[in-house]
Write a protein that holds these residues in place. Structure first.
Motif, PDB file in Angstrom:
ATOM      1  N   ALA A  51       4.686 -34.381  41.927  1.00 33.04           N
ATOM      2  CA  ALA A  51       6.002 -34.173  41.574  1.00 33.04           C
ATOM      3  C   ALA A  51       6.580 -33.998  43.003  1.00 33.04           C
ATOM      4  N   PHE A  52       6.314 -33.175  44.010  1.00 30.51           N
ATOM      5  CA  PHE A  52       6.950 -32.934  45.016  1.00 30.51           C
ATOM      6  C   PHE A  52       6.108 -33.272  46.367  1.00 30.51           C
ATOM      7  N   LEU A 112      16.368 -38.970  44.615  1.00 32.40           N
ATOM      8  CA  LEU A 112      15.954 -39.457  46.055  1.00 32.40           C
ATOM      9  C   LEU A 112      15.001 -40.243  45.884  1.00 32.40           C
ATOM     10  N   THR A 113      13.926 -39.896  45.204  1.00 38.33           N
ATOM     11  CA  THR A 113      12.717 -40.686  44.994  1.00 38.33           C
ATOM     12  C   THR A 113      12.820 -42.154  44.556  1.00 38.33           C
ATOM     13  N   VAL A 114      13.853 -42.170  43.591  1.00 36.80           N
ATOM     14  CA  VAL A 114      14.121 -43.460  43.092  1.00 36.80           C
ATOM     15  C   VAL A 114      14.896 -44.347  43.981  1.00 36.80           C
ATOM     16  N   ALA A 118       4.755 -42.619  40.500  1.00 30.73           N
ATOM     17  CA  ALA A 118       4.261 -41.441  39.689  1.00 30.73           C
ATOM     18  C   ALA A 118       5.028 -40.254  39.806  1.00 30.73           C
ATOM     19  N   ARG A 119       5.651 -39.932  41.037  1.00 30.45           N
ATOM     20  CA  ARG A 119       6.583 -38.934  41.411  1.00 30.45           C
ATOM     21  C   ARG A 119       7.962 -39.259  40.430  1.00 30.45           C
ATOM     22  N   ALA A 120       8.429 -40.073  40.357  1.00 32.50           N
ATOM     23  CA  ALA A 120       9.427 -40.341  39.540  1.00 32.50           C
ATOM     24  C   ALA A 120       9.011 -40.136  37.934  1.00 32.50           C
TER      25      ALA A 120
END
Length: 218
Positions: free
Chosen positions: A75-76, A192-194, A119-121
């Motif tokens: 996740a981070f 921010l990821t997206v 995956a993070r999103a």
């Protein structure tokens, strides 16, 4: 950082790293402290009648810590050699973190593979859908491929489903001007990821219902 407003005006890499580290420390301190308390009980000669309770506390807290670390790596962080993750693997990460809570999670994600950014999103969005149900309810995490995008949806329905103002600001990519940084950083990290992937994030809040939708280019 001299105050909350200036710290979040235009967060740079160093500021974001500090905020993520603070979030992780906040999450880790509870199970780590519980493990320490359990070990203290085991060493206390006057508390041997509580040995089984101490072992149970250590075991449950260790499981929680392991789940937190496994989730945080995806996740981070980037501290994993994997470039792609399966839907089942990601579902297990979220389930391990949310197990035992008041809300239930329905994972409706095919066991296909997802890139690191996807995956993070996905795991952050699923976690935030669960976090929108402090008094219980049901959350759904789903993902589907369209012609040109991956669409990730999170739906939370419950009697007090809501987003805190800090989370609303973070999900919109807005700086935090007041409130708790720890409640802002994970929603902002999802945004921010997206955004970094060239996608967009939509949020819809109604009474008893919170809907999150992320669209990321394939």
């Amino acid at each position: 950082m001299t105050d909350a407003a200036s710290a979040f005006d235009l967060p740079d890499g160093q500021a974001l790293a500090a905020l993520v580290a603070g979030k992780l420390c906040h999450d880790f301190i509870s199970p780590a402290g519980a493990i320490g308390s359990g070990l203290d009980l085991l060493k206390d000669p006057t508390a041997q009648d509580m040995r089984d309770d101490a072992m149970g506390l250590i075991e449950s807290s260790a499981r929680k810590m392991i789940a937190l670390v496994a989730f945080a790596r995806v996740a981070f962080g980037a501290s994993t050699s994997a470039e792609r993750f399966s839907g089942g693997e990601l579902g297990a990460l979220v389930a391990g973190l949310t197990e035992g809570g008041r809300a239930t999670l329905h994972w409706r994600v095919a066991d296909e593979t997802f890139s690191r950014a996807e995956a993070r999103a996905l795991v952050n969005l699923a976690y935030l859908a669960m976090a929108a149900l402090p008094s219980g309810g049901a959350a759904v995490a789903a993902a589907r491929r369209e012609a040109d995008a991956l669409v990730i949806e999170g739906l939370a329905e419950g009697p007090r489903a809501r987003l805190k103002p800090e989370a609303t600001a973070g999900l919109a990519g807005r700086p935090l001007t007041e409130g708790l940084p720890g409640q802002w950083i994970q929603p902002y990290w999802l945004w921010l990821t997206v955004a970094d992937a060239g996608g967009a994030l939509e949020v819809n809040v109604e009474e008893g219902r919170v809907a999150l939708l992320a669209r990321m280019p394939n």
